[in-house]
Design a protein around this motif. Sequence first.
Motif, PDB file in Angstrom:
ATOM      1  N   TRP A  61       0.845  -1.208   0.000  1.00  0.00           N
ATOM      2  CA  TRP A  61       0.000   0.000   0.000  1.00  0.00           C
ATOM      3  C   TRP A  61       0.872   1.247   0.000  1.00  0.00           C
ATOM      4  CZ3 TRP A  61      -3.093  -2.301   4.609  1.00  0.00           C
ATOM      5  CH2 TRP A  61      -4.031  -3.235   4.145  1.00  0.00           C
ATOM      6  N   GLY A  64       3.677   0.433  -3.472  1.00  0.00           N
ATOM      7  CA  GLY A  64       3.233  -0.115  -4.748  1.00  0.00           C
ATOM      8  C   GLY A  64       3.997  -1.388  -5.079  1.00  0.00           C
ATOM      9  N   ASP A 110       2.474  -7.229  -6.415  1.00  0.00           N
ATOM     10  CA  ASP A 110       1.621  -6.043  -6.390  1.00  0.00           C
ATOM     11  C   ASP A 110       0.290  -6.409  -5.757  1.00  0.00           C
ATOM     12  OD1 ASP A 110       0.810  -3.424  -6.781  1.00  0.00           O
ATOM     13  OD2 ASP A 110       0.514  -3.620  -8.943  1.00  0.00           O
ATOM     14  N   ALA A 111      -0.342  -5.440  -5.125  1.00  0.00           N
ATOM     15  CA  ALA A 111      -1.679  -5.645  -4.575  1.00  0.00           C
ATOM     16  C   ALA A 111      -2.686  -5.675  -5.719  1.00  0.00           C
ATOM     17  CB  ALA A 111      -2.026  -4.528  -3.593  1.00  0.00           C
ATOM     18  N   ARG A 116      -6.047  -3.774  -2.578  1.00  0.00           N
ATOM     19  CA  ARG A 116      -6.066  -2.319  -2.346  1.00  0.00           C
ATOM     20  C   ARG A 116      -7.332  -1.909  -1.591  1.00  0.00           C
ATOM     21  NH1 ARG A 116      -3.638  -2.756  -7.350  1.00  0.00           N
ATOM     22  NH2 ARG A 116      -5.579  -2.456  -8.493  1.00  0.00           N
ATOM     23  N   ARG A 119      -7.315  -2.004   2.256  1.00  0.00           N
ATOM     24  CA  ARG A 119      -6.653  -0.913   2.975  1.00  0.00           C
ATOM     25  C   ARG A 119      -7.648  -0.101   3.800  1.00  0.00           C
ATOM     26  NH1 ARG A 119      -5.227   4.387   2.760  1.00  0.00           N
ATOM     27  NH2 ARG A 119      -3.074   4.900   3.321  1.00  0.00           N
TER      28      ARG A 119
END
Length: 160
Positions: A61, A64, A110-111, A116, A119
């Motif tokens: 987060w 990236g 990567d998320a 994402r 979060r």
Amino acid sequence: MTRHGANPRPPHGEDADLLLLDQQICFSLNAASRAFGGVYRTALKDLGLTYPQYLVMLVLWEDGALPVKQLGERLRLDSGTLSPLLKRLEAAGLVTRERSPEDERSVIVDATAAGRELREGALAVPRRILAAAGLPLDDLRALRGLLDRVTANLDAAAGA
């Protein structure tokens, strides 16, 4: 041979307290870490994350997409610990792992969109931890600074 609980030689002089359990900083740090772990387990339950998975998501987060090697360095985790962790996050649909187009040996993490979105729910976690710690934010920041210094000093000593 001594009986259980009997002390064969009582300590003398100024070193007398050095071997008492309550004087061991490593023991206090370990106890605090275990206590934090219990609070984090509860706080992260609704997110479906373990504490190590939460740390991975925090870095993603914040930074990236990252190569696995950089992610491991940032989290102070070796690849043997990090790889299974990333596989579980990928199976949960929270991260992707893809080979770097520039370097086939490098895997980029990567998320995902779902990762994402997580979060937003995670924003409550630090507040719960702060409340559970029962210390003012300034004290916790000072403690973090001291721990960072201790870690750097120990890393330097171990590398020497």
